[in-house]
Design a protein around this motif. Structure first.
Motif, PDB file in Angstrom:
ATOM      1  N   SER A 181       2.193   6.626  -6.889  1.00 18.61           N
ATOM      2  CA  SER A 181       1.602   6.744  -7.386  1.00 18.61           C
ATOM      3  C   SER A 181       1.116   7.730  -8.726  1.00 18.61           C
ATOM      4  O   SER A 181       1.785   8.250  -9.475  1.00 18.61           O
ATOM      5  N   ARG A 182       0.710   7.257  -9.994  1.00 27.35           N
ATOM      6  CA  ARG A 182       0.205   7.536 -11.070  1.00 27.35           C
ATOM      7  C   ARG A 182       1.464   7.696 -12.454  1.00 27.35           C
ATOM      8  O   ARG A 182       1.957   7.831 -13.199  1.00 27.35           O
ATOM      9  N   THR A 197       2.473   1.026  -3.487  1.00 26.38           N
ATOM     10  CA  THR A 197       1.369   2.588  -4.658  1.00 26.38           C
ATOM     11  C   THR A 197       0.794   3.669  -4.405  1.00 26.38           C
ATOM     12  O   THR A 197       1.574   4.218  -5.702  1.00 26.38           O
ATOM     13  N   GLY A 243       1.034  -1.169   0.154  1.00 21.09           N
ATOM     14  CA  GLY A 243       0.264   0.406  -0.064  1.00 21.09           C
ATOM     15  C   GLY A 243       1.104   1.391   0.148  1.00 21.09           C
ATOM     16  O   GLY A 243       0.735   2.222  -1.147  1.00 21.09           O
ATOM     17  N   ASP A 262       4.076  -1.272 -11.066  1.00 24.88           N
ATOM     18  CA  ASP A 262       3.354  -1.766 -10.267  1.00 24.88           C
ATOM     19  C   ASP A 262       3.547  -3.445 -10.833  1.00 24.88           C
ATOM     20  O   ASP A 262       3.063  -3.636  -9.743  1.00 24.88           O
ATOM     21  N   ARG A 280       4.669  -8.088  -3.542  1.00 27.00           N
ATOM     22  CA  ARG A 280       3.255  -8.828  -2.193  1.00 27.00           C
ATOM     23  C   ARG A 280       3.583 -10.042  -2.766  1.00 27.00           C
ATOM     24  O   ARG A 280       3.018 -10.938  -1.991  1.00 27.00           O
ATOM     25  N   ASP A 319      -6.941  -3.384  -1.515  1.00 22.71           N
ATOM     26  CA  ASP A 319      -7.207  -3.711   0.086  1.00 22.71           C
ATOM     27  C   ASP A 319      -5.452  -2.585   0.763  1.00 22.71           C
ATOM     28  O   ASP A 319      -5.672  -2.391   1.706  1.00 22.71           O
ATOM     29  N   ASP A 353      -4.595  -1.037 -11.747  1.00 27.14           N
ATOM     30  CA  ASP A 353      -3.397  -2.183 -11.249  1.00 27.14           C
ATOM     31  C   ASP A 353      -3.164  -2.235  -9.545  1.00 27.14           C
ATOM     32  O   ASP A 353      -2.892  -3.642  -8.882  1.00 27.14           O
ATOM     33  N   ALA A 354      -3.362  -1.545  -8.603  1.00 28.26           N
ATOM     34  CA  ALA A 354      -2.659  -1.224  -7.497  1.00 28.26           C
ATOM     35  C   ALA A 354      -3.737  -2.375  -6.810  1.00 28.26           C
ATOM     36  O   ALA A 354      -4.948  -2.768  -7.149  1.00 28.26           O
ATOM     37  N   ASP A 355      -3.219  -2.866  -5.912  1.00 26.06           N
ATOM     38  CA  ASP A 355      -4.407  -3.533  -4.810  1.00 26.06           C
ATOM     39  C   ASP A 355      -4.924  -2.428  -3.657  1.00 26.06           C
ATOM     40  O   ASP A 355      -4.216  -2.168  -3.074  1.00 26.06           O
ATOM     41  N   GLU A 380      -6.272   8.204 -10.474  1.00 26.38           N
ATOM     42  CA  GLU A 380      -5.004   8.563  -9.723  1.00 26.38           C
ATOM     43  C   GLU A 380      -4.618   7.377  -9.013  1.00 26.38           C
ATOM     44  O   GLU A 380      -3.563   8.372  -8.608  1.00 26.38           O
ATOM     45  N   LEU A 381      -4.929   6.876  -8.836  1.00 28.81           N
ATOM     46  CA  LEU A 381      -4.555   5.497  -8.629  1.00 28.81           C
ATOM     47  C   LEU A 381      -4.522   4.884  -9.601  1.00 28.81           C
ATOM     48  O   LEU A 381      -5.529   4.081 -10.250  1.00 28.81           O
ATOM     49  N   PRO A 382      -2.726   3.844  -9.101  1.00 24.12           N
ATOM     50  CA  PRO A 382      -2.773   2.318 -11.272  1.00 24.12           C
ATOM     51  C   PRO A 382      -4.091   2.038 -10.889  1.00 24.12           C
ATOM     52  O   PRO A 382      -4.414   1.770 -10.024  1.00 24.12           O
ATOM     53  N   ILE A 431       3.488  -5.712  -7.289  1.00 24.00           N
ATOM     54  CA  ILE A 431       2.352  -6.985  -6.934  1.00 24.00           C
ATOM     55  C   ILE A 431       3.463  -8.408  -6.648  1.00 24.00           C
ATOM     56  O   ILE A 431       2.877  -8.927  -5.874  1.00 24.00           O
ATOM     57  N   THR A 437      -3.612  -0.412  -0.782  1.00 15.82           N
ATOM     58  CA  THR A 437      -3.634   1.154  -0.671  1.00 15.82           C
ATOM     59  C   THR A 437      -4.556   0.470   0.728  1.00 15.82           C
ATOM     60  O   THR A 437      -3.991   2.622   0.731  1.00 15.82           O
TER      61      THR A 437
END
Lengths: 211, 211
Positions: A197-198, A193, A190, A203, A210, B159, B155-157, B151-153, A207, B161
């Motif tokens: 961001s952006r 991320t 998190g 990413d 994790r 939970d 494929d962001a996770d 604003e966030l990717p 991923i 984030t």
DNA sequence: TCTCCTAAAACGAATGCTCGTTCTTTTATG
DNA sequence: CATAAAAGAACGAGCATTCGTTTTAGGAGA
């Protein structure tokens, strides 16, 4: 000094630490207020009078605990800082330190008791304020490094950014203490991320990290 | 029901709330444990017997307080979410809500007491866990919106984030409660800096926004 | 080196108080 | 007037702390 009857100074220090260790055990399982002096004294394996020779009240014991409960994690952060790692890696190590304090034998539950007491007792409040300003100063070093390395903008407001990054620590600790989640790996994803961001290109690595 | 001697149900509810209001006042100034039933009863302007008609123990009162102490901020967050603002603007409004709870009459100091109690008393712990999972779910909506808006990717996770963003709230509240700083504007600058890290082009706006 | 002797260190019974809760009595209501 | 609601005196338990007593460490004098 005529008939000098004193015991070694190490002994005095050891006795004091013996009492504080017992206090930490009791406070951890019963809390600051539910722990009676009798509980604490029994845990220390001493007598009433012995304990009152080293601390003149229960409050004084609580104050002593408050003063020591931050020490471990601050030392850990300072050690992380000297390694001058990328910010996300430093955060990972810092969170390892937080995890240590969350686990068995860790003092974060006691720290939470102390925070609570700090809002009610001005003496404890002053101790806590001083200690956590010191902890923020340690975290500030990481932010300065991140600016120097270009990970954060050169004109970033150091203190504001420190406050936000510092917030990740109680933010993690409290979520873990109160809800049990997230684990460190998830929280770190998190944070990564947000920091990236952006920048979707990063990413995949996020991923993957994790697992 | 023959010689029905009952008072109106509204009256019963009002009496209960009267007791809880007194409890909040007492807990705010003296803490959960230092507040005696006598204190609380006197603050409510009732008698011992009256209070024990509505709550069968002090613990039950604490549990009731624990259950209500999150309500205000969660409602506030839900209202922010429906406006579908950019993430940083939503965070600004959410932090306004936190500020409200920090100020006079706000319940965050009581919440801190409750958190502390939650680590010791499983009944309180369960209540707190449920409530703060609900709060995190409200914050999750903001994260989903930020992903949807780009604003966030993509494929962001979600939970992970959410956990990090959610952490900003206790991170802010605790720093304010324990050290007095930072103010909301400064903290928000820090959050913005993290969100925009490695995008120096945005930083002029960041600096300006701080005033 | 071995005794004393003194004061520090440790002990723990005693104290006075306040706590949460119970229970009997009084009041008010429909 | 029957009964829920409110009242408040009473209670035993447990609290933090005090204080008079006992034990012990370790230097002084032999």
């Amino acid at each position: 000094m005529w008939g000098v009857p004193r015991v070694s100074e190490e002994h005095l220090i050891a006795r004091r630490e013996q009492i504080l260790a017992a206090a930490r055990v009791c406070f951890l399982s019963k809390g600051l207020h539910t722990t009676s002096m009798q509980d604490l004294i029994h845990e220390a394996g001493l007598s009433v009078g012995a304990v009152y020779r080293y601390f003149k009240s229960k409050n004084e014991i609580i104050a002593a605990i408050a003063a020591t409960v931050v020490g471990g994690i601050q030392q850990h952060i300072d050690q992380v800082a000297v390694r001058r790692l990328p910010l996300i890696d430093s955060m990972s190590l810092v969170l390892d330190g937080v995890d240590d304090q969350l686990g068995p034998g860790g003092y974060l539950p006691v720290a939470l008791q102390v925070w609570s007491e700090a809002t009610l007792d001005p003496v404890i409040g002053a101790i806590v304020k001083e200690k956590y300003e010191g902890l923020r100063a340690s975290m500030r070093v990481l932010v300065v490094q991140a600016v120097e390395s270009g990970e954060l903008p050169a004109d970033a407001d150091i203190d504001a950014t420190t406050a936000a990054i510092y917030g990740f620590l109680p933010g993690y600790a409290l979520q873990r203490l109160l809800t049990g989640v997230p684990d460190k790996a998830t929280y770190l994803v998190g944070i990564r991320t947000l920091l990236n961001s952006r920048r979707p290109a990063d990413d995949a690595a996020v991923i993957q990290s994790r697992q």
